[in-house]
Every structure is written in C-alpha cells, then in structure tokens.
Design a protein around this motif. Structure first.
Motif, PDB file in Angstrom:
ATOM      1  N   ASN A   1       0.799  -1.230   0.000  1.00 30.03           N
ATOM      2  CA  ASN A   1       0.000   0.000   0.000  1.00 30.03           C
ATOM      3  C   ASN A   1       0.829   1.276   0.000  1.00 30.03           C
ATOM      4  O   ASN A   1       0.353   2.329  -0.395  1.00 30.03           O
ATOM      5  CB  ASN A   1      -0.955   0.006   1.198  1.00 30.03           C
ATOM      6  CG  ASN A   1      -2.179  -0.849   0.932  1.00 30.03           C
ATOM      7  OD1 ASN A   1      -3.167  -0.375   0.399  1.00 30.03           O
ATOM      8  ND2 ASN A   1      -2.078  -2.123   1.260  1.00 30.03           N
ATOM      9  N   THR A   2       2.047   1.210   0.435  1.00 28.28           N
ATOM     10  CA  THR A   2       2.859   2.435   0.463  1.00 28.28           C
ATOM     11  C   THR A   2       3.832   2.519  -0.704  1.00 28.28           C
ATOM     12  O   THR A   2       4.520   3.512  -0.868  1.00 28.28           O
ATOM     13  CB  THR A   2       3.633   2.556   1.796  1.00 28.28           C
ATOM     14  OG1 THR A   2       4.428   1.392   1.984  1.00 28.28           O
ATOM     15  CG2 THR A   2       2.679   2.712   2.966  1.00 28.28           C
ATOM     16  N   TYR A   3       3.890   1.468  -1.523  1.00 35.93           N
ATOM     17  CA  TYR A   3       4.763   1.523  -2.705  1.00 35.93           C
ATOM     18  C   TYR A   3       4.243   2.579  -3.678  1.00 35.93           C
ATOM     19  O   TYR A   3       5.015   3.324  -4.292  1.00 35.93           O
ATOM     20  CB  TYR A   3       4.862   0.152  -3.370  1.00 35.93           C
ATOM     21  CG  TYR A   3       5.726   0.166  -4.612  1.00 35.93           C
ATOM     22  CD1 TYR A   3       5.179  -0.064  -5.878  1.00 35.93           C
ATOM     23  CD2 TYR A   3       7.091   0.424  -4.516  1.00 35.93           C
ATOM     24  CE1 TYR A   3       5.984  -0.042  -7.010  1.00 35.93           C
ATOM     25  CE2 TYR A   3       7.895   0.454  -5.655  1.00 35.93           C
ATOM     26  CZ  TYR A   3       7.340   0.208  -6.900  1.00 35.93           C
ATOM     27  OH  TYR A   3       8.130   0.238  -8.017  1.00 35.93           O
ATOM     28  N   ASN A   4       2.903   2.632  -3.815  1.00 35.41           N
ATOM     29  CA  ASN A   4       2.279   3.733  -4.551  1.00 35.41           C
ATOM     30  C   ASN A   4       2.867   3.908  -5.949  1.00 35.41           C
ATOM     31  O   ASN A   4       3.165   5.021  -6.375  1.00 35.41           O
ATOM     32  CB  ASN A   4       2.428   5.031  -3.732  1.00 35.41           C
ATOM     33  CG  ASN A   4       1.485   6.131  -4.176  1.00 35.41           C
ATOM     34  OD1 ASN A   4       0.398   5.872  -4.690  1.00 35.41           O
ATOM     35  ND2 ASN A   4       1.903   7.377  -3.994  1.00 35.41           N
ATOM     36  N   ASN A   5       3.065   2.756  -6.652  1.00 35.86           N
ATOM     37  CA  ASN A   5       3.608   2.784  -8.018  1.00 35.86           C
ATOM     38  C   ASN A   5       4.955   3.487  -8.153  1.00 35.86           C
ATOM     39  O   ASN A   5       5.250   4.080  -9.185  1.00 35.86           O
ATOM     40  CB  ASN A   5       2.618   3.468  -8.970  1.00 35.86           C
ATOM     41  CG  ASN A   5       1.475   2.539  -9.321  1.00 35.86           C
ATOM     42  OD1 ASN A   5       1.690   1.395  -9.676  1.00 35.86           O
ATOM     43  ND2 ASN A   5       0.260   3.029  -9.184  1.00 35.86           N
ATOM     44  N   GLY A   6       5.754   3.407  -7.097  1.00 32.85           N
ATOM     45  CA  GLY A   6       7.089   3.985  -7.175  1.00 32.85           C
ATOM     46  C   GLY A   6       7.188   5.367  -6.557  1.00 32.85           C
ATOM     47  O   GLY A   6       8.285   5.847  -6.282  1.00 32.85           O
ATOM     48  N   ASP A   7       6.035   6.019  -6.352  1.00 29.57           N
ATOM     49  CA  ASP A   7       6.027   7.326  -5.688  1.00 29.57           C
ATOM     50  C   ASP A   7       5.834   7.051  -4.199  1.00 29.57           C
ATOM     51  O   ASP A   7       4.748   7.213  -3.642  1.00 29.57           O
ATOM     52  CB  ASP A   7       4.877   8.169  -6.251  1.00 29.57           C
ATOM     53  CG  ASP A   7       4.946   9.629  -5.805  1.00 29.57           C
ATOM     54  OD1 ASP A   7       3.972  10.370  -6.012  1.00 29.57           O
ATOM     55  OD2 ASP A   7       5.987  10.015  -5.235  1.00 29.57           O
ATOM     56  N   LEU A   8       6.934   6.632  -3.564  1.00 32.68           N
ATOM     57  CA  LEU A   8       6.870   5.992  -2.251  1.00 32.68           C
ATOM     58  C   LEU A   8       6.283   6.864  -1.158  1.00 32.68           C
ATOM     59  O   LEU A   8       6.643   8.030  -1.007  1.00 32.68           O
ATOM     60  CB  LEU A   8       8.288   5.561  -1.838  1.00 32.68           C
ATOM     61  CG  LEU A   8       9.093   4.788  -2.875  1.00 32.68           C
ATOM     62  CD1 LEU A   8      10.495   4.523  -2.349  1.00 32.68           C
ATOM     63  CD2 LEU A   8       8.429   3.481  -3.254  1.00 32.68           C
ATOM     64  N   LEU A   9       5.394   6.259  -0.368  1.00 35.33           N
ATOM     65  CA  LEU A   9       4.879   6.940   0.812  1.00 35.33           C
ATOM     66  C   LEU A   9       5.838   6.679   1.972  1.00 35.33           C
ATOM     67  O   LEU A   9       6.539   5.664   1.973  1.00 35.33           O
ATOM     68  CB  LEU A   9       3.469   6.433   1.131  1.00 35.33           C
ATOM     69  CG  LEU A   9       2.448   6.639  -0.005  1.00 35.33           C
ATOM     70  CD1 LEU A   9       1.103   6.039   0.359  1.00 35.33           C
ATOM     71  CD2 LEU A   9       2.307   8.128  -0.329  1.00 35.33           C
ATOM     72  N   PRO A  10       5.865   7.569   2.970  1.00 31.34           N
ATOM     73  CA  PRO A  10       6.878   7.490   4.028  1.00 31.34           C
ATOM     74  C   PRO A  10       7.094   6.126   4.679  1.00 31.34           C
ATOM     75  O   PRO A  10       8.237   5.736   4.858  1.00 31.34           O
ATOM     76  CB  PRO A  10       6.409   8.532   5.041  1.00 31.34           C
ATOM     77  CG  PRO A  10       5.704   9.554   4.226  1.00 31.34           C
ATOM     78  CD  PRO A  10       5.060   8.803   3.082  1.00 31.34           C
ATOM     79  N   PRO A  11       6.064   5.349   5.021  1.00 28.69           N
ATOM     80  CA  PRO A  11       6.375   4.103   5.725  1.00 28.69           C
ATOM     81  C   PRO A  11       7.000   3.023   4.847  1.00 28.69           C
ATOM     82  O   PRO A  11       7.477   2.008   5.368  1.00 28.69           O
ATOM     83  CB  PRO A  11       4.994   3.624   6.239  1.00 28.69           C
ATOM     84  CG  PRO A  11       4.111   4.800   6.164  1.00 28.69           C
ATOM     85  CD  PRO A  11       4.598   5.610   5.019  1.00 28.69           C
ATOM     86  N   PHE A  12       7.038   3.213   3.519  1.00 33.00           N
ATOM     87  CA  PHE A  12       7.510   2.148   2.637  1.00 33.00           C
ATOM     88  C   PHE A  12       8.906   1.696   2.996  1.00 33.00           C
ATOM     89  O   PHE A  12       9.187   0.497   3.100  1.00 33.00           O
ATOM     90  CB  PHE A  12       7.484   2.583   1.161  1.00 33.00           C
ATOM     91  CG  PHE A  12       7.998   1.507   0.242  1.00 33.00           C
ATOM     92  CD1 PHE A  12       9.311   1.513  -0.215  1.00 33.00           C
ATOM     93  CD2 PHE A  12       7.173   0.445  -0.124  1.00 33.00           C
ATOM     94  CE1 PHE A  12       9.795   0.502  -1.036  1.00 33.00           C
ATOM     95  CE2 PHE A  12       7.654  -0.577  -0.943  1.00 33.00           C
ATOM     96  CZ  PHE A  12       8.956  -0.546  -1.402  1.00 33.00           C
ATOM     97  N   ASN A  13       9.799   2.670   3.161  1.00 36.28           N
ATOM     98  CA  ASN A  13      11.193   2.321   3.367  1.00 36.28           C
ATOM     99  C   ASN A  13      11.405   1.427   4.575  1.00 36.28           C
ATOM    100  O   ASN A  13      12.060   0.381   4.493  1.00 36.28           O
ATOM    101  CB  ASN A  13      11.997   3.598   3.522  1.00 36.28           C
ATOM    102  CG  ASN A  13      13.387   3.418   3.010  1.00 36.28           C
ATOM    103  OD1 ASN A  13      13.607   3.367   1.825  1.00 36.28           O
ATOM    104  ND2 ASN A  13      14.328   3.289   3.907  1.00 36.28           N
ATOM    105  N   ASN A  14      10.840   1.816   5.715  1.00 31.91           N
ATOM    106  CA  ASN A  14      11.035   1.019   6.921  1.00 31.91           C
ATOM    107  C   ASN A  14      10.355  -0.348   6.805  1.00 31.91           C
ATOM    108  O   ASN A  14      10.914  -1.366   7.191  1.00 31.91           O
ATOM    109  CB  ASN A  14      10.500   1.769   8.154  1.00 31.91           C
ATOM    110  CG  ASN A  14      11.408   2.931   8.531  1.00 31.91           C
ATOM    111  OD1 ASN A  14      12.628   2.796   8.542  1.00 31.91           O
ATOM    112  ND2 ASN A  14      10.821   4.075   8.822  1.00 31.91           N
TER     113      ASN A  14
END
Lengths: 213, 230
Positions: free
Chosen positions: A67-80
């Motif tokens: 849900n946070t990958y957002n098609n490559g436009d990453l949302l903040p929690p993606f990385n962690n």
C-alpha cells in the motif's frame, strides 16, 4: 484484536535462524551485530513509531509494503516496512555451510530457465554487482518462470508482481566491514559459494507455486 | 556509403577533420583522479585517514575508471550511429560521471582545521546564509537533518540558484550531480552520505558523522564559488 498486540505480533525483530557468529568466516559476527542488531532493528523500531495511530497500524507487513509503494512514488512508511521485510528474508536466505550448486528440482529449474547453474550464477552476480548505489539482487518466480531481478534501495519483487526466492543485500553496510576497500564482487562471490540456503529457496518456491495455482 | 554522404556535406576545410576522424586520430577527453590538496589523515578526527584513503583511491578512482570506459564506448557508439547503444550507456555515464564530478567537488569542500576547515564563512556567502537560513547553525541543522533522512545513497547540498539568486538546500540520489535537480543550480557544499563516506568510523550512526563533518568543511572554497557565480 488489540492494536498494540497486532503491532508487536507483526513488526518483530526476528533473530536470524543461526547464532550471530555462525556465518564466519564468510560474514563476521561484527557485521551481523551491526547489520541485524542496529540496521534491521532500526527499521523495525522506526516502522512501529511511524504507523502508530495511523490506519496502517496493526496491518500485516506485506500489506503496508504493497500500500505504500504507490507505483514507485513511495509513501513514508515504505522504506522502513520494506527494509524490515527484506532483512528478515535475507537472514533466512543464508545458512552456515551454505552456497554452491543446488540439486534436484531446483537445479532442474535453474537449468531450464537459465540454461545452466553457471549462467544463473553469472546473471545473479552481474545484477548484484551493477545495482548502482544501495539495493538488492533477487532470484524471483513469476508466470512459472525463475528470473533474476535487481532493485534499488528498499524495493523488492513483492511490489513488482513476483515471488522473491533468494536475495543478497548490496547496500554498502552489508559488506563494508568484511570486504574492505570496496570489494563488493568478492562479497557476492562469497555469498554464492558459501552462504546461500537452497533449502530456504526450495520451500519458498513450493509456497510460490502453491500460491499461483 | 556513409563516407560518401559525410564527405559531400562537408566543406573543403571540414574534409581534413573528417578524414582524421575516420582514421581514428581524434581522441576523446578522458579523466584522471585528482590529487587531494591535503594528506589522508589531515581531516582527523572528523574523518579518519582510513576512510579518506579508501574513499579516494578505491571509490573515486572506480568512478573515474568506469567513466572513462563508458565514454570510450559512447564514442564508438556515436561514430557508428548506434542510437540504442548510445541511449543504453546513459545510466553508466550518469552514475560514474556524476561520481567523478561530485567527489571532485567534495575533496575541495573539505580542509584540515589548520588550513581553515570548519571556519565559518564570512563576506558575501556568510551574509547570504544568515539571510536565507537565519544563521550558519540553522543551515547546518537543515542540511544535517536532510542528510540523515536520505534513504539509500546520495548527497546533501548547499547550492546557489543562479536564476533566482538564492541559496538552496537539496538532496540528490546516488551520484546524481546537483544540476540534475535544476539547470541553474551551482553546488557550493556537498556532503557525501553514501555509507562508504562514514561507515568504517561511524558505523550505522550517520547523524554522528553529519555532526562532525562540519568541523572540516572548507567555507573559503564555497565562498569563492559563490562570488564567482553570483
């Protein structure tokens, strides 16, 4: 389901399935202490803080990642979230006394999709060596085929529509203490020859085939 | 066929250049690793001599070597008219060329304490920093925060936007030079936040590296660039 219990249950710093010194001399205890004990731990701790009080709190890790990958436009929690997942997957991709050529069905599939183990080795090696900057190289499964994939930073095959089977972390922190002087190629070789857990790859492949059928 | 069409389009003066090129006598400009203007250990204790040596001799050298290789391949692809070959080389050129550009700036951005490293900027740049960021501390705090928050590999920059005539703080990923964030941006100070820039000394504690690196930042060089470009 109590929110706090769900968070704890979902976002746990699981120890590797072997003691921190068990991969020596190929990967040092010092590296595991930092890589698992500091880097991986920070991703888990920071993820917990980041989703607390949000609609993502208590959701399974893979749900957050998708849900946070957002098609490559990453949302903040993606990385962690992705890094927490990637590192647990990485520890389980290795074992003491691992590496080398697999046998049985796995070898047959590698030979089918890469023409030989050696060709697979070269392709995996090249992917790991040429991922510019931080990232990962993977053996993945999709559409009944094995393939090698490389990804930047925290991205993993889950968000690219394939099942991860094996990974090597090529962020500098993964090899900088043990393979000094920037020797990423030697680290990759050591991983392939001495660390890969083909048992883990096999069981992941079974799960992937079951999930696809 | 290619030779005939090239020759027919050239003037007589151009024919000489063309034939030299066809004979392979024109060579492309390649690059060499610049020397550091100080000893490897001269930035201690902020940055260890071990890191400076590996950073310079292994990392920067690798960018230079691979950049030159990519340029040679580019030259061949251009001369052959291999359009897809040219495009395919762009990421290697951006990565390795960027690595060379960025690190060449970085070595000049640092100086031993006894040669002015860490001394706050005075004059025009000092005034501009106070105007845009309130104080040098304000700028340092902002750059350190952005550098610490950068995921993966990259750089944090203080730049001058020549068109808008203002200072900016920005980050770039991997080895992207600051100009990739805006054609009018001139880099004044870049801080390398790739793990290789600090890992052997600071391990995973990037914020500690960012706290200490300012003790050896060469504001005199940044001031010169600023004055030249204003």
């Amino acid at each position: 389901m109590a929110a706090s219990a769900a968070v704890t249950a979902n976002y746990v710093l699981k120890p590797p399935p072997y003691p921190l010194d068990a991969l020596e001399p190929h990967m040092s205890k010092q590296t595991l202490e930092f890589h698992w004990g500091k880097h991986h731990r920070a991703y888990v701790d920071n993820l917990k803080k980041q989703v607390l009080g949000s609609e993502l709190e208590g959701k399974p890790l893979e749900h957050i990642i998708q849900n946070t990958y957002n098609n490559g436009d990453l949302l903040p929690p993606f990385n962690n979230a992705a890094q927490a997942w990637n590192h647990e997957f990485f520890w389980e991709s290795m074992k003491p006394g691992g590496g080398g050529k697999p046998s049985g069905e796995l070898l047959a599939l590698l030979e089918r999709d890469f023409t030989s183990y050696e060709k697979f080795y070269d392709e995996f090696n090249a992917a790991a060596a040429t991922q510019f900057g931080a990232g990962w190289a993977w053996l993945a499964y999709a559409d009944n085929k094995l393939k090698v994939v490389k990804t930047p930073n925290a991205v993993n095959p889950l968000v690219l529509g394939s099942f991860p089977l094996l990974t090597i972390d090529v962020w500098e922190h993964a090899y900088y203490l043990d393979f000094q002087q920037n020797r990423r190629p030697d680290y990759i070789k050591t991983f392939m020859n001495n660390l890969v857990s083909w048992e883990a790859v096999s069981s992941r492949l079974e799960a992937a085939k079951a999930a696809s059928s | 066929m290619a030779i005939r069409s090239v020759a027919s389009r050239k003037t007589l003066a151009g024919l000489k250049e063309t034939s030299s090129r066809l004979l392979g006598l024109r060579s492309i400009q390649t690059f060499t690793l610049p020397d550091l203007p100080y000893d490897y250990s001269a930035l201690e204790p902020a940055i260890s001599g071990e890191i400076m040596q590996i950073h310079h001799q292994k990392h920067h050298q690798a960018y230079v070597t691979n950049y030159n290789n990519a340029l040679e391949q580019l030259d061949q692809a251009v001369n052959k008219g291999d359009a897809s070959g040219v495009v395919k080389l762009q990421s290697a050129i951006k990565f390795n060329g960027g690595g060379h550009v960025n690190h060449s700036i970085f070595w000049k951005n640092l100086a031993p304490v006894k040669e002015g490293g860490g001394e706050p900027p005075k004059g025009a740049l000092g005034y501009a920093i106070d105007t845009h960021f309130g104080s040098l501390e304000g700028l340092v705090k902002k750059m350190s925060a952005e550098g610490a928050a950068l995921q993966g590999s990259g750089w944090v920059w203080l730049g001058l936007d020549k068109e808008l005539k203002k200072l900016v703080v920005d980050t770039t990923a991997n080895q992207d030079p600051l100009v990739t964030k805006g054609g009018s941006l001139v880099p004044l100070v870049g801080i390398d936040v790739w793990e290789h820039a600090y890992y052997l000394q600071y391990k995973n504690v990037r914020p500690e590296y960012l706290k200490n690196v300012w003790k050896v930042v060469n504001w005199k060089y940044a001031s010169e660039v600023y004055k030249e470009c204003k």
